[in-house]
Scaffold this motif. Structure first.
Motif, mmCIF file in Angstrom:
data_model
loop_
_atom_site.group_PDB
_atom_site.id
_atom_site.type_symbol
_atom_site.label_atom_id
_atom_site.label_comp_id
_atom_site.label_asym_id
_atom_site.label_seq_id
_atom_site.Cartn_x
_atom_site.Cartn_y
_atom_site.Cartn_z
ATOM 1 N N MET A 99 0.829 -1.204 0.000
ATOM 2 C CA MET A 99 0.000 0.000 0.000
ATOM 3 C C MET A 99 0.866 1.258 0.000
ATOM 4 S SD MET A 99 -3.445 -0.667 2.155
ATOM 5 C CE MET A 99 -4.101 0.798 1.361
ATOM 6 N N SER A 100 1.980 1.226 0.731
ATOM 7 C CA SER A 100 2.891 2.372 0.720
ATOM 8 C C SER A 100 3.502 2.565 -0.663
ATOM 9 C CB SER A 100 4.001 2.171 1.755
ATOM 10 O OG SER A 100 3.502 2.367 3.060
ATOM 11 N N LEU A 109 -1.707 11.749 2.935
ATOM 12 C CA LEU A 109 -2.945 12.442 3.293
ATOM 13 C C LEU A 109 -3.395 12.028 4.689
ATOM 14 C CD1 LEU A 109 -5.424 14.201 2.300
ATOM 15 C CD2 LEU A 109 -6.484 12.023 1.707
ATOM 16 N N PHE A 110 -3.376 10.724 4.949
ATOM 17 C CA PHE A 110 -3.773 10.213 6.252
ATOM 18 C C PHE A 110 -2.807 10.703 7.341
ATOM 19 C CE2 PHE A 110 -4.127 6.905 9.555
ATOM 20 C CZ PHE A 110 -5.495 6.874 9.720
ATOM 21 N N ALA A 111 -1.499 10.651 7.057
ATOM 22 C CA ALA A 111 -0.506 11.098 8.039
ATOM 23 C C ALA A 111 -0.695 12.577 8.374
ATOM 24 C CB ALA A 111 0.906 10.846 7.504
ATOM 25 N N ASN A 112 -0.958 13.402 7.364
ATOM 26 C CA ASN A 112 -1.186 14.833 7.617
ATOM 27 C C ASN A 112 -2.387 15.051 8.523
ATOM 28 O OD1 ASN A 112 0.928 16.078 6.203
ATOM 29 N ND2 ASN A 112 -0.138 15.891 4.252
ATOM 30 N N GLU A 113 -3.441 14.278 8.291
ATOM 31 C CA GLU A 113 -4.648 14.413 9.117
ATOM 32 C C GLU A 113 -4.356 14.018 10.559
ATOM 33 O OE1 GLU A 113 -8.730 14.881 10.265
ATOM 34 O OE2 GLU A 113 -7.459 15.751 8.704
ATOM 35 N N ILE A 114 -3.609 12.940 10.760
ATOM 36 C CA ILE A 114 -3.268 12.485 12.113
ATOM 37 C C ILE A 114 -2.386 13.510 12.820
ATOM 38 C CG2 ILE A 114 -2.089 10.703 13.452
ATOM 39 C CD1 ILE A 114 -4.784 9.836 12.289
ATOM 40 N N LEU A 115 -1.415 14.081 12.098
ATOM 41 C CA LEU A 115 -0.512 15.065 12.698
ATOM 42 C C LEU A 115 -1.249 16.319 13.150
ATOM 43 C CD1 LEU A 115 2.564 14.773 10.292
ATOM 44 C CD2 LEU A 115 2.490 14.149 12.722
ATOM 45 N N LEU A 164 6.771 0.767 10.289
ATOM 46 C CA LEU A 164 7.846 0.267 9.438
ATOM 47 C C LEU A 164 7.437 0.108 7.984
ATOM 48 C CD1 LEU A 164 9.379 -2.339 11.900
ATOM 49 C CD2 LEU A 164 10.477 -0.261 11.066
ATOM 50 N N THR A 165 6.164 0.160 7.695
ATOM 51 C CA THR A 165 5.724 0.084 6.301
ATOM 52 C C THR A 165 5.325 1.458 5.764
ATOM 53 O OG1 THR A 165 3.477 -0.514 7.045
ATOM 54 C CG2 THR A 165 4.971 -2.315 6.474
ATOM 55 N N GLN A 166 4.550 2.212 6.515
ATOM 56 C CA GLN A 166 4.088 3.511 6.043
ATOM 57 C C GLN A 166 5.231 4.521 5.935
ATOM 58 O OE1 GLN A 166 -0.143 2.691 8.222
ATOM 59 N NE2 GLN A 166 0.611 4.775 8.361
ATOM 60 N N HIS A 167 6.326 4.267 6.622
ATOM 61 C CA HIS A 167 7.494 5.144 6.526
ATOM 62 C C HIS A 167 7.936 5.305 5.075
ATOM 63 C CE1 HIS A 167 11.389 6.878 7.815
ATOM 64 N NE2 HIS A 167 11.876 6.210 6.797
ATOM 65 N N TYR A 168 7.830 4.246 4.300
ATOM 66 C CA TYR A 168 8.320 4.289 2.921
ATOM 67 C C TYR A 168 7.468 5.178 2.031
ATOM 68 C CZ TYR A 168 11.597 0.679 4.203
ATOM 69 O OH TYR A 168 12.628 -0.012 4.816
ATOM 70 N N ALA A 169 6.243 5.460 2.439
ATOM 71 C CA ALA A 169 5.409 6.416 1.710
ATOM 72 C C ALA A 169 5.552 7.814 2.295
ATOM 73 C CB ALA A 169 3.949 5.983 1.753
ATOM 74 N N ASP A 170 5.430 7.914 3.619
ATOM 75 C CA ASP A 170 5.400 9.223 4.263
ATOM 76 C C ASP A 170 6.749 9.940 4.197
ATOM 77 O OD1 ASP A 170 2.830 8.477 4.839
ATOM 78 O OD2 ASP A 170 3.227 7.969 6.929
ATOM 79 N N PHE A 171 7.850 9.167 4.159
ATOM 80 C CA PHE A 171 9.188 9.748 4.115
ATOM 81 C C PHE A 171 9.925 9.310 2.848
ATOM 82 C CE2 PHE A 171 7.947 10.002 8.495
ATOM 83 C CZ PHE A 171 8.491 11.192 8.948
ATOM 84 N N ASP A 172 9.162 9.193 1.766
ATOM 85 C CA ASP A 172 9.698 8.698 0.499
ATOM 86 C C ASP A 172 10.931 9.486 0.047
ATOM 87 O OD1 ASP A 172 9.399 7.245 -2.212
ATOM 88 O OD2 ASP A 172 9.281 9.363 -2.773
ATOM 89 N N VAL A 173 10.869 10.801 0.106
ATOM 90 C CA VAL A 173 11.985 11.632 -0.358
ATOM 91 C C VAL A 173 13.241 11.335 0.445
ATOM 92 C CG1 VAL A 173 12.836 13.990 -0.556
ATOM 93 C CG2 VAL A 173 10.492 13.468 -1.220
#
Length: 204
Positions: A99-100, A109-115, A164-173
């Motif tokens: 998914m990431s 989008l989800f991470a921004n909402e949670i933050l 450990l999985t969503q990191h690859y999407a949220d911190f892709d750069v």
């Protein structure tokens, strides 16, 4: 009672274009930084045309989050209590990593909402996400008690998988910059690493 008229092909096409554009804008700028003008421009529609379909930025954001949460819960729903515990959990890790890879904008989008404190999705977290996590945590706890996997805290195991999985999407750069040439496609090696990590963690 008058039933709503079904949407035309053009209306469906425009709604899809608006939501696709909004996903790009919200995932890049967050809810507060995004504007209707940006979404309209990215969708190729005029702002008045956009407002015909969605009365506000909040309405567009809410529609995206509703779609996202349902998609986001599917991998956890697929965790089968009757399956082999380690294989079920490793498959969940792989599904979350996929998914990431396939939905990075949705993840951000989800991470921004949670933050921001989840002001627009807290009801869904408490009403849909939490009961599902409680249900699967009970399954994991049962597997541990039966000696089928290591004695792990079920909630923190799930949190670890998310992190450990969503990191690859949220911190892709950051991931790609640090890995350099190897970061052109970090996912095959990430999958091998996470498979090894959780195999060892869950071993009895």
């Amino acid at each position: 009672m008058t039933l709503p008229r079904p949407r035309t092909r053009i209306q469906r096409k425009n709604i899809t274009a608006i939501l696709e554009a909004a996903l790009e804008v919200f995932s890049q700028y967050g809810f507060r930084g995004a504007t209707l003008d940006q979404i309209a421009q990215a969708s190729g529609l005029s702002k008045p045309n956009l407002l015909y379909y969605f009365p506000s930025k909040e309405a567009i954001h809410a529609a995206l989050l509703a779609q996202l949460l349902d998609t986001w819960l599917d991998p956890l729903r697929a965790l089968d209590p009757a399956g082999d515990p380690r294989q079920e959990l490793l498959a969940y890790v792989r599904r979350k990593l996929e998914m990431s890879r396939d939905f990075p904008r949705e993840s951000r989008l989800f991470a921004n909402e949670i933050l921001q404190g989840a002001p627009r999705i807290m009801d869904a977290i408490e009403g849909e996400l939490k009961p599902l996590v409680d249900e699967k945590a009970a399954v994991i706890r049962g597997w541990s008690a039966a000696g089928k996997i290591a004695d792990v805290h079920p909630y923190h195991l799930i949190f670890s998988i998310w992190a450990l999985t969503q990191h690859y999407a949220d911190f892709d750069v950051q991931v790609r910059a640090v890995l350099g040439e190897e970061g052109a496609d970090p996912f095959p090696e990430a999958e091998r690493y996470l498979d090894m990590l959780f195999t060892k963690l869950l071993a009895v």
